[in-house]
Design a protein around this motif. Structure first.
Motif, PDB file in Angstrom:
ATOM      1  N   THR A   1     -24.527 -18.227  16.607  1.00 40.54           N
ATOM      2  CA  THR A   1     -24.852 -16.577  16.541  1.00 40.54           C
ATOM      3  C   THR A   1     -25.732 -16.386  14.539  1.00 40.54           C
ATOM      4  O   THR A   1     -26.433 -15.738  15.114  1.00 40.54           O
TER       5      THR A   1
ATOM      6  N   ARG B   1     -28.287  -8.090  24.832  1.00 36.91           N
ATOM      7  CA  ARG B   1     -27.302  -9.303  24.438  1.00 36.91           C
ATOM      8  C   ARG B   1     -26.549  -9.624  26.013  1.00 36.91           C
ATOM      9  O   ARG B   1     -26.517 -11.051  25.746  1.00 36.91           O
TER      10      ARG B   1
ATOM     11  N   THR C   1     -27.234 -13.550  27.730  1.00 40.08           N
ATOM     12  CA  THR C   1     -25.819 -14.613  27.236  1.00 40.08           C
ATOM     13  C   THR C   1     -25.226 -14.564  29.106  1.00 40.08           C
ATOM     14  O   THR C   1     -25.278 -15.891  29.300  1.00 40.08           O
TER      15      THR C   1
ATOM     16  N   SER D   1     -19.209 -13.364  27.731  1.00 42.52           N
ATOM     17  CA  SER D   1     -20.060 -13.457  27.170  1.00 42.52           C
ATOM     18  C   SER D   1     -19.567 -12.299  26.319  1.00 42.52           C
ATOM     19  O   SER D   1     -19.649 -11.952  25.133  1.00 42.52           O
TER      20      SER D   1
ATOM     21  N   SER E   1     -18.239 -11.826  21.629  1.00 44.67           N
ATOM     22  CA  SER E   1     -19.581 -10.617  20.877  1.00 44.67           C
ATOM     23  C   SER E   1     -18.238  -9.792  19.586  1.00 44.67           C
ATOM     24  O   SER E   1     -19.467  -9.230  19.018  1.00 44.67           O
TER      25      SER E   1
ATOM     26  N   GLN F   1     -26.786 -15.096  21.648  1.00 42.56           N
ATOM     27  CA  GLN F   1     -26.699 -13.945  21.397  1.00 42.56           C
ATOM     28  C   GLN F   1     -27.014 -13.793  19.700  1.00 42.56           C
ATOM     29  O   GLN F   1     -27.261 -12.542  19.725  1.00 42.56           O
TER      30      GLN F   1
END
Length: 264
Positions: free
Chosen positions: A86, A162, A166, A184, A188, A152
């Motif tokens: 990410t 997002r 994902t 997912s 985060s 992401q």
């Protein structure tokens, strides 16, 4: 921006985060076009307001994170690999957006968000039509984790969802819908914390504007509302065609910008 306006944005974040429609994009559209905020300040607000929904994820999956720290090295690997990828994708895009938002107008940003909403819609539709729903969370490999984090990272772009990006990737890989949503969600939290820390250290100078006396109260509101709405909105998300919603909203946004330039 006054407290009431920030509260509206906070509630939008609490609701839209769980739906694959890009909460960041809608927060920026609202802040720029309704509340008259600058693009870079709206971008920072969108990033910081994600902390509230991240806290809701922590409250829901706290045992998963705890197990990752003390015994479940499989989940810990997922969090580490996805967060690294990410950052590899998200940090350069963040720096690029910081330059762009200081150079272009709010209407130009609105047009960009309209276009990226169309992209989100296409990803959602492609993922839905090509999902096989056969793999479980334990069936993932290192490449899956790296690619998931990269997806992401691209969601730093306003209008790119997002969760939509994902989850669509995981569905295309063949993961079951429930496992796709869980993966997912859990990846985060470290990404949001990392994004906020990066913005504080290397940001565009909007930190003092965002982190006012009311920020922590708003984050608490977002966390509480988001936590209690999470399960219900996920069930709601399974019943609606959010690809069509993103197509419609993205198309309307683009048309309105074009009309604005024609008649202004």
């Amino acid at each position: 921006m006054n407290f009431f306006q920030k509260l509206i944005l906070a509630l939008l974040q609490a609701i839209l985060e769980w739906l694959p429609v890009s909460s960041e994009g809608f927060l920026m559209l609202t802040a720029i076009n309704i509340f008259g905020e600058s693009a870079d300040a709206a971008f920072s607000l969108a990033i910081y307001f994600h902390l509230g929904t991240a806290l809701a994820v922590l409250a829901k999956y706290w045992r998963t994170y705890w197990d990752a720290l003390v015994k479940d090295h499989d989940i810990l690997r997922l969090l580490i690999i996805s967060t690294i990828s990410t950052g590899i994708i998200g940090i350069p895009l963040y720096l690029l957006l910081g330059e762009v938002f200081t150079e272009v107008t709010g209407m130009a940003i609105t047009l960009i968000i309209g276009i990226t909403l169309i992209i989100t819609a296409t990803l959602l539709r492609f993922g839905k039509l090509n999902a096989s729903d056969k793999l479980e969370m334990k069936d993932r490999n290192l490449l899956d984790e790296f690619a998931l984090g990269a997806c992401q990272g691209f969601a730093i772009l306003p209008g790119i969802s997002r969760s939509g990006t994902t989850v669509s990737f995981l569905l295309l890989r063949g993961f079951k819908r429930e496992d796709a949503f869980k993966m997912s969600f859990i990846i985060s939290l470290p990404a949001v914390i990392g994004a906020i820390l990066f913005d504080i250290i290397f940001g565009s100078g909007n930190t003092t504007t965002v982190l006012g006396w009311d920020y922590f109260a708003l984050m608490l509101i977002v966390a509480v509302v988001a936590y209690f709405m999470m399960s219900g909105l996920l069930k709601f998300a399974k019943k609606l065609s959010f690809d069509k919603i993103c197509y419609i909203l993205g198309g309307i946004t683009i048309i309105l910008v074009i009309l604005f330039y024609i008649f202004s």
